[in-house]
Design a protein around this motif. Structure first.
Motif, PDB file in Angstrom:
ATOM      1  N   SER A 215      -5.990  74.684  37.774  1.00  0.00           N
ATOM      2  CA  SER A 215      -6.856  74.381  38.903  1.00  0.00           C
ATOM      3  C   SER A 215      -6.007  73.837  40.054  1.00  0.00           C
ATOM      4  O   SER A 215      -4.817  74.115  40.139  1.00  0.00           O
ATOM      5  N   PHE A 216      -6.613  73.039  40.887  1.00  0.00           N
ATOM      6  CA  PHE A 216      -5.908  72.395  41.986  1.00  0.00           C
ATOM      7  C   PHE A 216      -6.708  71.167  42.393  1.00  0.00           C
ATOM      8  O   PHE A 216      -7.873  71.018  42.051  1.00  0.00           O
ATOM      9  N   SER A 217      -6.078  70.288  43.116  1.00  0.00           N
ATOM     10  CA  SER A 217      -6.795  69.171  43.719  1.00  0.00           C
ATOM     11  C   SER A 217      -6.534  69.212  45.216  1.00  0.00           C
ATOM     12  O   SER A 217      -5.546  69.771  45.677  1.00  0.00           O
ATOM     13  N   ILE A 218      -7.469  68.627  45.959  1.00  0.00           N
ATOM     14  CA  ILE A 218      -7.361  68.602  47.412  1.00  0.00           C
ATOM     15  C   ILE A 218      -6.933  67.200  47.815  1.00  0.00           C
ATOM     16  O   ILE A 218      -7.611  66.224  47.509  1.00  0.00           O
ATOM     17  N   LEU A 219      -5.820  67.107  48.468  1.00  0.00           N
ATOM     18  CA  LEU A 219      -5.290  65.828  48.921  1.00  0.00           C
ATOM     19  C   LEU A 219      -5.408  65.766  50.437  1.00  0.00           C
ATOM     20  O   LEU A 219      -4.961  66.675  51.134  1.00  0.00           O
ATOM     21  N   THR A 220      -6.055  64.705  50.945  1.00  0.00           N
ATOM     22  CA  THR A 220      -6.106  64.500  52.393  1.00  0.00           C
ATOM     23  C   THR A 220      -4.760  63.918  52.790  1.00  0.00           C
ATOM     24  O   THR A 220      -4.480  62.753  52.556  1.00  0.00           O
ATOM     25  N   LYS A 221      -3.937  64.762  53.352  1.00  0.00           N
ATOM     26  CA  LYS A 221      -2.575  64.356  53.708  1.00  0.00           C
ATOM     27  C   LYS A 221      -2.566  63.486  54.964  1.00  0.00           C
ATOM     28  O   LYS A 221      -1.848  62.504  55.039  1.00  0.00           O
ATOM     29  N   ALA A 222      -3.392  63.875  55.938  1.00  0.00           N
ATOM     30  CA  ALA A 222      -3.419  63.115  57.188  1.00  0.00           C
ATOM     31  C   ALA A 222      -4.754  63.335  57.884  1.00  0.00           C
ATOM     32  O   ALA A 222      -5.364  64.380  57.752  1.00  0.00           O
ATOM     33  N   GLN A 223      -5.164  62.317  58.592  1.00  0.00           N
ATOM     34  CA  GLN A 223      -6.358  62.399  59.427  1.00  0.00           C
ATOM     35  C   GLN A 223      -6.069  61.504  60.626  1.00  0.00           C
ATOM     36  O   GLN A 223      -5.934  60.300  60.483  1.00  0.00           O
ATOM     37  N   PHE A 224      -5.933  62.117  61.792  1.00  0.00           N
ATOM     38  CA  PHE A 224      -5.516  61.326  62.940  1.00  0.00           C
ATOM     39  C   PHE A 224      -6.237  61.793  64.201  1.00  0.00           C
ATOM     40  O   PHE A 224      -6.602  62.957  64.325  1.00  0.00           O
ATOM     41  N   PRO A 225      -6.444  60.858  65.130  1.00  0.00           N
ATOM     42  CA  PRO A 225      -7.055  61.237  66.411  1.00  0.00           C
ATOM     43  C   PRO A 225      -6.128  62.169  67.170  1.00  0.00           C
ATOM     44  O   PRO A 225      -4.948  61.889  67.311  1.00  0.00           O
ATOM     45  N   SER A 226      -6.667  63.286  67.648  1.00  0.00           N
ATOM     46  CA  SER A 226      -5.878  64.223  68.436  1.00  0.00           C
ATOM     47  C   SER A 226      -5.978  63.896  69.912  1.00  0.00           C
ATOM     48  O   SER A 226      -5.007  63.930  70.639  1.00  0.00           O
ATOM     49  N   GLN A 227      -7.216  63.616  70.333  1.00  0.00           N
ATOM     50  CA  GLN A 227      -7.476  63.299  71.734  1.00  0.00           C
ATOM     51  C   GLN A 227      -8.610  62.285  71.806  1.00  0.00           C
ATOM     52  O   GLN A 227      -9.491  62.273  70.963  1.00  0.00           O
ATOM     53  N   THR A 228      -8.581  61.487  72.839  1.00  0.00           N
ATOM     54  CA  THR A 228      -9.675  60.573  73.141  1.00  0.00           C
ATOM     55  C   THR A 228      -9.898  60.612  74.645  1.00  0.00           C
ATOM     56  O   THR A 228      -8.945  60.586  75.416  1.00  0.00           O
ATOM     57  N   ALA A 229     -11.157  60.689  75.039  1.00  0.00           N
ATOM     58  CA  ALA A 229     -11.493  60.707  76.465  1.00  0.00           C
ATOM     59  C   ALA A 229     -12.253  59.433  76.804  1.00  0.00           C
ATOM     60  O   ALA A 229     -13.183  59.057  76.099  1.00  0.00           O
ATOM     61  N   THR A 230     -11.839  58.755  77.855  1.00  0.00           N
ATOM     62  CA  THR A 230     -12.549  57.550  78.286  1.00  0.00           C
ATOM     63  C   THR A 230     -13.463  57.828  79.471  1.00  0.00           C
ATOM     64  O   THR A 230     -14.499  57.201  79.612  1.00  0.00           O
ATOM     65  N   ASP A 231     -13.081  58.766  80.320  1.00  0.00           N
ATOM     66  CA  ASP A 231     -13.909  59.168  81.463  1.00  0.00           C
ATOM     67  C   ASP A 231     -14.206  60.658  81.327  1.00  0.00           C
ATOM     68  O   ASP A 231     -13.376  61.489  81.668  1.00  0.00           O
ATOM     69  N   GLY A 232     -15.364  60.980  80.797  1.00  0.00           N
ATOM     70  CA  GLY A 232     -15.727  62.391  80.647  1.00  0.00           C
ATOM     71  C   GLY A 232     -15.702  62.813  79.200  1.00  0.00           C
ATOM     72  O   GLY A 232     -16.008  62.038  78.308  1.00  0.00           O
ATOM     73  N   TRP A 233     -15.313  64.071  78.956  1.00  0.00           N
ATOM     74  CA  TRP A 233     -15.349  64.618  77.616  1.00  0.00           C
ATOM     75  C   TRP A 233     -14.135  65.499  77.375  1.00  0.00           C
ATOM     76  O   TRP A 233     -13.411  65.869  78.284  1.00  0.00           O
ATOM     77  N   ILE A 234     -13.950  65.850  76.113  1.00  0.00           N
ATOM     78  CA  ILE A 234     -12.872  66.747  75.701  1.00  0.00           C
ATOM     79  C   ILE A 234     -13.458  68.145  75.603  1.00  0.00           C
ATOM     80  O   ILE A 234     -14.500  68.345  74.985  1.00  0.00           O
ATOM     81  N   GLU A 235     -12.809  69.095  76.202  1.00  0.00           N
ATOM     82  CA  GLU A 235     -13.234  70.486  76.099  1.00  0.00           C
ATOM     83  C   GLU A 235     -12.595  71.073  74.838  1.00  0.00           C
ATOM     84  O   GLU A 235     -11.367  71.151  74.741  1.00  0.00           O
ATOM     85  N   PRO A 236     -13.397  71.459  73.837  1.00  0.00           N
ATOM     86  CA  PRO A 236     -12.810  72.039  72.617  1.00  0.00           C
ATOM     87  C   PRO A 236     -11.989  73.273  72.953  1.00  0.00           C
ATOM     88  O   PRO A 236     -12.343  74.065  73.824  1.00  0.00           O
ATOM     89  N   SER A 237     -10.880  73.442  72.255  1.00  0.00           N
ATOM     90  CA  SER A 237     -10.012  74.600  72.496  1.00  0.00           C
ATOM     91  C   SER A 237      -9.722  75.313  71.174  1.00  0.00           C
ATOM     92  O   SER A 237      -8.695  75.083  70.560  1.00  0.00           O
ATOM     93  N   PRO A 238     -10.659  76.160  70.730  1.00  0.00           N
ATOM     94  CA  PRO A 238     -10.440  76.904  69.492  1.00  0.00           C
ATOM     95  C   PRO A 238      -9.198  77.781  69.562  1.00  0.00           C
ATOM     96  O   PRO A 238      -8.777  78.182  70.647  1.00  0.00           O
ATOM     97  N   TYR A 239      -8.653  78.075  68.425  1.00  0.00           N
ATOM     98  CA  TYR A 239      -7.451  78.898  68.275  1.00  0.00           C
ATOM     99  C   TYR A 239      -6.227  78.264  68.917  1.00  0.00           C
ATOM    100  O   TYR A 239      -5.280  78.949  69.266  1.00  0.00           O
ATOM    101  N   SER A 240      -6.240  76.957  69.068  1.00  0.00           N
ATOM    102  CA  SER A 240      -5.084  76.299  69.682  1.00  0.00           C
ATOM    103  C   SER A 240      -4.162  75.682  68.649  1.00  0.00           C
ATOM    104  O   SER A 240      -3.119  75.146  68.995  1.00  0.00           O
ATOM    105  N   LEU A 241      -4.537  75.750  67.366  1.00  0.00           N
ATOM    106  CA  LEU A 241      -3.649  75.265  66.313  1.00  0.00           C
ATOM    107  C   LEU A 241      -2.597  76.339  66.051  1.00  0.00           C
ATOM    108  O   LEU A 241      -2.921  77.432  65.593  1.00  0.00           O
ATOM    109  N   VAL A 242      -1.342  76.055  66.390  1.00  0.00           N
ATOM    110  CA  VAL A 242      -0.270  77.031  66.277  1.00  0.00           C
ATOM    111  C   VAL A 242       0.802  76.474  65.341  1.00  0.00           C
ATOM    112  O   VAL A 242       1.209  75.322  65.471  1.00  0.00           O
ATOM    113  N   PHE A 243       1.249  77.317  64.401  1.00  0.00           N
ATOM    114  CA  PHE A 243       2.254  76.907  63.433  1.00  0.00           C
ATOM    115  C   PHE A 243       3.345  77.971  63.383  1.00  0.00           C
ATOM    116  O   PHE A 243       3.073  79.152  63.520  1.00  0.00           O
TER     117      PHE A 243
END
Length: 159
Positions: free
Chosen positions: A130-158
């Motif tokens: 089988s396998f187990s799922i390990l949460t390796k990392a969970q971190f804030p990518s962006q934070t907006a204080t005035d306004g909002w964040i526009e989602p940008s799909p397909y922007s994860l590049v490896f």
């Protein structure tokens, strides 16, 4: 959700490779059972039907319930399904999913106010048959204080 997700495709096969994992599939699930229904008129061709008809769609108006969204991992060989823990909130949108390597899954989420974006990184760890799922990392990518964040799909590049 497809407006935020910017795609009608919500399936991701595990990248091919010489690994220890069976064939696996990630998929997006949206439960809109608690979302209110919005009715709107459909204006028909007057030559065919001079009267309008009413159609409806699940639509979360401001201050009402959103769809509950999740990402699930299905192991084809073992016929088992696992939920990836991307949020504890019902007001979360999934904006991007990537499976860049055989044992790494990356998911980006944003809150309903669209002012906090989080990137989640999961490792698949092989165990006996089988396998187990390990949460390796969970971190804030962006934070907006005035306004909002526009989602940008397909922007994860490896590479």
């Amino acid at each position: 959700e497809e407006e935020v997700f910017d795609d009608y495709n919500a399936l991701w096969w595990k990248p091919k490779g010489e690994g220890k994992f069976s064939d696996m599939l990630l998929y997006f699930r949206s439960d809109s059972s608690s979302v209110g229904t919005y009715e709107y008129p459909i204006y028909n061709d007057a030559d065919v039907n001079p009267y309008s008809t009413i159609d409806d769609i699940k639509y979360p108006k401001a201050g009402t319930n959103n769809s509950k969204v999740s990402i699930l991992l299905y192991d084809v060989k073992r016929d088992t399904t696992h939920i990836l823990p991307v949020s504890s909130s019902d007001d979360t949108f999934i904006t991007d999913v990537a499976w860049p390597y055989e044992d790494v899954i990356v998911i980006r989420t944003i809150n309903r106010d669209q002012n906090n974006e989080t990137t989640h990184v999961f490792n698949l760890i092989p165990t006996n048959n089988s396998f187990s799922i390990l949460t390796k990392a969970q971190f804030p990518s962006q934070t907006a204080t005035d306004g909002w964040i526009e989602p940008s799909p397909y922007s994860l590049v490896f590479n």
